[in-house]
Design an enzyme around this catalytic site. Structure first.
Site: not given
Ligand code: NAD
Ligand code: GLY
Length: 378
Positions: A130, A152, A194, A236, A246, A250, A254, A257, A261, A275
């Site tokens: 929890r 998020k 981003e 941010k 949001e 906030r 997006n 997005h 998306h 992404h």
């Molecule tokens: P990811 O986590 O898939 O990483 C990208 C690739 O890089 C992967 O293959 C990973 O293994 C590799 N990698 C990571 N760090 C590395 C490093 N230091 N050296 C070598 N390889 C490395 O992708 P991402 O672009 O970091 O994140 C995308 C995700 O983030 C999506 O799912 C998206 O929806 C999410 N997201 C969330 C928020 C939020 O507010 N929570 C905001 C934006 C995006």
């Molecule tokens: N990436 C969008 C948010 O964090 O609200």
């Protein structure tokens, strides 16, 4: 939100959320100091590190050494890399492995990876026993400027991206730019989308600085990277402090997005489109759509596209390898987006670079006409 300078250009951005406030540590050499930064948050010297196979290979040993140097025992849980890991199956597997590692409610988890690991591990932390607290050590540019900040967390559903999740703020974020040296260039560019987003949505001066500084950022210049990450996190943090869950402002984060998306879903969340690449194409579409609706003066979309292209990003759907579904199918996917409300499509549109706004009542036929014209252009 406040920001304070520490030694050697390293810096801290504060996210002001009352009792859920935390610091984002940004700089060089932070991973090898992780034990020192993490230790004050632990109730006992034990933690679990959630990571993926790529990050584990390049950086896990450094983190484990840094923790054990402060007497902290850790269990590493290594997940498969890639967006497909943000799934029900991997969430269940991760929760069971955290329980098997003896993680109790008072313990803290470390999310050590990109946005996929941060979102998945953060959500596991939100529901395990929890609610367990967690610390983000983001390893991609995208995660350092966006996903590790703001709380998020979540996974994808067959119905769409990030549809299952929770708001769960970390206790701290540790962003070491040294981690980015092993990141593939395509991933660095995806994260850059981003960074540019913050300029495009609310800070024209930052966008103009980026127009001159993108080459240095993409080369990994420390000073430029730290400034870009700091400015992104400040933006941010400001928005999240005003609207944590949001209900309003906030949503500006997006920008690009809803379009992006839909393209990500249409390409099966695969390597065909990362992404950040979807966000880049989506931001250009948001500017072009705004121009077409007479909301934004002509020329801004071309300027945005030129800049994103210069950082190595795709700026048009035709650059995505393989076939795309027809515009009507993309529109159908947009209806499932969690930003849709009462059947109306919500888009982030723009009046200018640095001046985005929330448009809650966008007519579907306008979007369909736009997509039909846009997708026809090569
Ligand atoms: P990811 O986590 O898939 O990483 C990208 C690739 O890089 C992967 O293959 C990973 O293994 C590799 N990698 C990571 N760090 C590395 C490093 N230091 N050296 C070598 N390889 C490395 O992708 P991402 O672009 O970091 O994140 C995308 C995700 O983030 C999506 O799912 C998206 O929806 C999410 N997201 C969330 C928020 C939020 O507010 N929570 C905001 C934006 C995006
Ligand atoms: N990436 C969008 C948010 O964090 O609200």
């Amino acid at each position: 939100m406040s920001e304070s300078k520490t030694r050697a250009g390293n810096t801290t951005v504060h996210v002001a959320l009352g009792e859920r406030s935390y610091d984002i540590h940004i700089g060089e050499g932070l991973l090898s100091r992780a034990g020192e930064i993490v230790a004050p948050f632990l109730k006992r010297p034990l933690t679990a590190i959630v990571t993926d196979a790529h990050v584990a290979e390049a950086h896990l040993a450094t983190l484990e050494r840094a923790l054990s140097a402060k007497g902290i025992r850790s269990t590493a849980i290594v997940m498969p890399p890639g967006e497909a890991t943000k799934s029900y199956q991997h969430l269940a597997d991760l929760c069971d492995r955290l329980l098997a590692a003896g993680i109790e409610r008072r313990d803290r988890i470390i999310a050590f990876g990109g946005g996929v690991i941060g979102d998945l591990a953060g959500f596991a932390a939100a529901i395990l026993r929890r609610g367990v607290d967690f610390i983000q050590i983001p390893t991609t540019l995208l995660a350092q400027v966006d996903s590790s900040v703001g709380g998020k967390t979540g996974i994808n559903s067959p119905h769409g991206k990030n549809l299952i999740g929770a708001f769960h703020q970390p206790l701290a974020v540790i962003s070491d730019i040294g981690l980015l040296s092993t990141l593939p260039r395509r991933e660095l560019a995806a994260g850059y989308a981003e960074v540019a987003k913050y300029g495009l949505l609310g800070d024209k001066a930052f966008f103009e600085w980026l127009e001159g500084s993108a080459p240095a950022i993409m080369r990994g210049n420390s000073e430029a990277l730290i400034r870009a990450i700091r400015s992104s996190c400040e933006a941010k943090a400001r928005i999240v402090a005003e609207d944590e869950t949001e209900t309003g402002v906030r949503a500006l984060l997006n920008l690009g997005h809803t379009f992006g998306h839909a393209l990500e879903a249409a390409t099966g969340y695969s390597q065909r489109l990362l992404h950040g690449e979807g966000v880049a194409i989506g931001m250009v579409q948001a500017f072009r759509f705004s121009e077409r609706q007479g909301l934004c003066a002509p020329g801004a979309a071309d300027r945005v596209a030129k800049h994103l292209k210069s950082a190595g990003l795709p700026v048009h759907a035709s650059q995505i390898p393989g076939d795309l579904p027809p515009p009507a199918t993309l529109l159908e996917i947009m209806r499932q987006d969690k930003k849709a409300q009462g059947g109306k499509l919500t888009f982030i549109l723009v009046r200018d670079i640095g001046d985005a706004f929330i448009a809650r009542d966008v007519a579907e036929h306008d979007v369909l006409d736009f997509l039909t014209g846009d997708l026809r252009q090569r």
